[in-house]
Enzyme design. Structure first.
Site, PDB file in Angstrom:
ATOM      1  N   ASP A   1      -2.560   4.978  -5.731  1.00 57.90           N
ATOM      2  CA  ASP A   1      -1.102   4.973  -5.663  1.00 57.90           C
ATOM      3  C   ASP A   1      -0.558   6.258  -6.245  1.00 57.90           C
ATOM      4  O   ASP A   1       0.434   6.794  -5.766  1.00 57.90           O
ATOM      5  CB  ASP A   1      -0.540   3.752  -6.398  1.00 57.90           C
TER       6      ASP A   1
ATOM      7  N   CYS B   1      -8.770  -4.370  -3.619  1.00 54.94           N
ATOM      8  CA  CYS B   1      -7.412  -4.409  -3.062  1.00 54.94           C
ATOM      9  C   CYS B   1      -7.419  -4.081  -1.560  1.00 54.94           C
ATOM     10  O   CYS B   1      -8.462  -4.193  -0.893  1.00 54.94           O
ATOM     11  CB  CYS B   1      -6.491  -3.457  -3.820  1.00 54.94           C
TER      12      CYS B   1
ATOM     13  N   ARG C   1       9.636   0.124  -5.865  1.00 52.49           N
ATOM     14  CA  ARG C   1       8.291   0.133  -6.450  1.00 52.49           C
ATOM     15  C   ARG C   1       8.186   1.392  -7.294  1.00 52.49           C
ATOM     16  O   ARG C   1       8.371   2.495  -6.786  1.00 52.49           O
ATOM     17  CB  ARG C   1       7.207   0.100  -5.358  1.00 52.49           C
TER      18      ARG C   1
ATOM     19  N   SER D   1      -6.414  -0.870   0.778  1.00 49.11           N
ATOM     20  CA  SER D   1      -5.908   0.484   0.990  1.00 49.11           C
ATOM     21  C   SER D   1      -6.099   0.790   2.463  1.00 49.11           C
ATOM     22  O   SER D   1      -7.214   0.729   2.977  1.00 49.11           O
ATOM     23  CB  SER D   1      -6.709   1.470   0.134  1.00 49.11           C
TER      24      SER D   1
ATOM     25  N   GLY E   1       0.843  -1.201   0.000  1.00 51.57           N
ATOM     26  CA  GLY E   1       0.000   0.000   0.000  1.00 51.57           C
ATOM     27  C   GLY E   1       0.877   1.250   0.000  1.00 51.57           C
ATOM     28  O   GLY E   1       1.902   1.296   0.697  1.00 51.57           O
ATOM     29  N   ALA E   2       0.454   2.247  -0.795  1.00 51.88           N
ATOM     30  CA  ALA E   2       1.288   3.434  -1.009  1.00 51.88           C
ATOM     31  C   ALA E   2       1.701   4.131   0.289  1.00 51.88           C
ATOM     32  O   ALA E   2       2.840   4.549   0.456  1.00 51.88           O
ATOM     33  CB  ALA E   2       0.517   4.410  -1.893  1.00 51.88           C
TER      34      ALA E   2
ATOM     35  N   LYS F   1      -0.028  12.003  -3.172  1.00 53.12           N
ATOM     36  CA  LYS F   1       0.149  10.913  -4.143  1.00 53.12           C
ATOM     37  C   LYS F   1       0.155  11.480  -5.577  1.00 53.12           C
ATOM     38  O   LYS F   1       0.313  10.751  -6.540  1.00 53.12           O
ATOM     39  CB  LYS F   1      -0.947   9.858  -3.962  1.00 53.12           C
TER      40      LYS F   1
HETATM   41  C1  RUB Z   1      -2.093  -1.362  -3.005  1.00 54.53           C
HETATM   42  C2  RUB Z   1      -3.081  -0.436  -3.613  1.00 54.53           C
HETATM   43  C3  RUB Z   1      -3.780   0.513  -2.687  1.00 54.53           C
HETATM   44  C4  RUB Z   1      -3.041   1.872  -2.718  1.00 54.53           C
HETATM   45  C5  RUB Z   1      -3.535   2.791  -1.624  1.00 54.53           C
HETATM   46  O1  RUB Z   1      -1.290  -2.025  -3.968  1.00 54.53           O
HETATM   47  O2  RUB Z   1      -3.275  -0.384  -4.819  1.00 54.53           O
HETATM   48  O3  RUB Z   1      -5.095   0.737  -3.079  1.00 54.53           O
HETATM   49  O4  RUB Z   1      -1.651   1.657  -2.549  1.00 54.53           O
HETATM   50  O5  RUB Z   1      -3.212   2.273  -0.369  1.00 54.53           O
HETATM   51  P1  RUB Z   1      -0.091  -2.956  -3.445  1.00 54.53           P
HETATM   52  P2  RUB Z   1      -3.064   3.216   0.901  1.00 54.53           P
HETATM   53  O6  RUB Z   1      -0.657  -3.963  -2.519  1.00 54.53           O
HETATM   54  O7  RUB Z   1       0.496  -3.524  -4.694  1.00 54.53           O
HETATM   55  O8  RUB Z   1       0.904  -2.063  -2.741  1.00 54.53           O
HETATM   56  O9  RUB Z   1      -4.378   3.905   1.041  1.00 54.53           O
HETATM   57  O10 RUB Z   1      -2.753   2.301   2.042  1.00 54.53           O
HETATM   58  O11 RUB Z   1      -1.967   4.190   0.613  1.00 54.53           O
END
Ligand code: RUB
Length: 302
Positions: free
Chosen positions: A194, A125, A57, A127, A15-16, A230
């Site tokens: 992301d 996914c 990444r 987030s 997650g980002a 982001k």
């Molecule tokens: C995770 C993903 C999430 C964003 C946002 O992809 O696509 O929706 O990163 O996450 P991966 P957050 O599992 O490949 O990292 O809200 O936690 O920043």
């Protein structure tokens, strides 16, 4: 630093937001443990770390914006003393993390208000920002159900599903391709991001744009929850956001020889599919992203 970057690359940190936090923490640790004798050596170390983190990444502008801001504080400091410069890194890192936390709280406050009582929310996914919004809505007394897509190939939807169950939220887990089957029961789609481009398009986990397409066809509102940082400033000057392509083994480990297996990690959801971006400045139209960024975070463009 290598260990942190490896954890990010292998999705042990996912997650980002979590990726950015891990990168900031690793940079701060590196600065605290530096053996550099001169500012030039110190900066060289930091720039090398930056390279290592950025390639771990490719589609993570939040991490890039954070690390650039932190290194920039060192570059523009008149200080020569390494200890003082390492304190500069710590201060900048801590400030960034604090601001990130404040943004998350603001997003949760506004996002939770948008979650309707007795509604069904679909998310794709995992987030941490989405699940935090839902947690806040739950704590505010809202009753809702969540549908999670499993999110092939590495099933981040399972993390979301478990977090929802921990909140006592009625949760349904579906395969990605069942999204259309369930969409008519959904009141609102909420996904994370992301990257956000200067045109207001959003890059998120592969499959997000398909969910958006399905949501539009079913007239279901589709929201993105995201910190403004982001935003990728490079997209403003002509660059495309790079889409990370991961190891095909994640999809099919012993695939037949001569078969091409492709594994893009993210896709682009066009702004026309997005009802609103729920960010620390409120619920904004994706069309206004550049203006909002120029007002709130002008340093990003420098
Ligand atoms: C995770 C993903 C999430 C964003 C946002 O992809 O696509 O929706 O990163 O996450 P991966 P957050 O599992 O490949 O990292 O809200 O936690 O920043």
């Amino acid at each position: 630093m290598r260990i942190a970057a490896e954890k990010i690359r292998k999705l042990e940190v996912q997650g980002a937001r979590n990726v950015a936090i891990a990168a900031i923490t690793a940079t701060e640790t590196l600065a605290n443990q530096t053996r550099a004798k001169t500012k030039k050596e110190f900066l060289k170390e930091l720039l090398k770390a930056k390279e290592t983190l950025f390639v771990s990444r490719e589609t993570e502008p939040l991490m890039r914006n954070a690390i650039r801001l932190i290194i920039n504080q060192v570059e523009k400091s008149p200080e020569k003393d390494i200890k003082k410069l390492s304190e500069t890194v710590s201060r900048a890192s801590q400030q960034f993390l604090k601001d990130l936390e404040n943004s998350k709280e603001r997003i949760a406050e506004m996002g939770a208000r948008r979650i309707g009582d007795n509604s069904t929310i679909l998310t794709h996914c995992h987030s941490s920002t989405v699940t935090y919004v839902l947690k806040k809505a739950r704590h505010d007394g809202k009753v809702f159900e969540v549908i999670c897509t499993e999110t092939r190939p590495v099933f981040q939807g399972k993390i979301t599903a478990k977090e929802m169950l921990d909140l006592d939220v009625k949760t349904t887990f579906i395969v990605d391709s069942a999204t259309r089957f369930f969409m008519n029961q959904v009141d609102m789609v909420v996904v994370g991001a992301d990257a956000i481009t200067s045109e207001g398009n959003v890059i998120n986990k592969i499959g997000t744009s398909m969910v958006a397409l399905v949501a539009q066809e079913a007239r279901t509102p589709f929201y993105v929850v995201s910190e403004l940082l982001k935003f990728d400033p490079a997209t403003m000057y002509g660059d495309y956001e790079k889409i990370e392509e991961r190891n095909p083994d994640e999809i099919w480990k012993d695939a037949p020889k001569n078969l091409t297996v492709r594994n893009p990690a993210f896709d682009v959801t066009r702004r026309d599919f997005i009802h609103g971006i729920i960010c620390e400045e409120g619920i904004i139209s994706p069309h206004s992203i550049t203006e909002v960024m120029q007002r709130k975070y002008p340093w990003v463009f420098k």
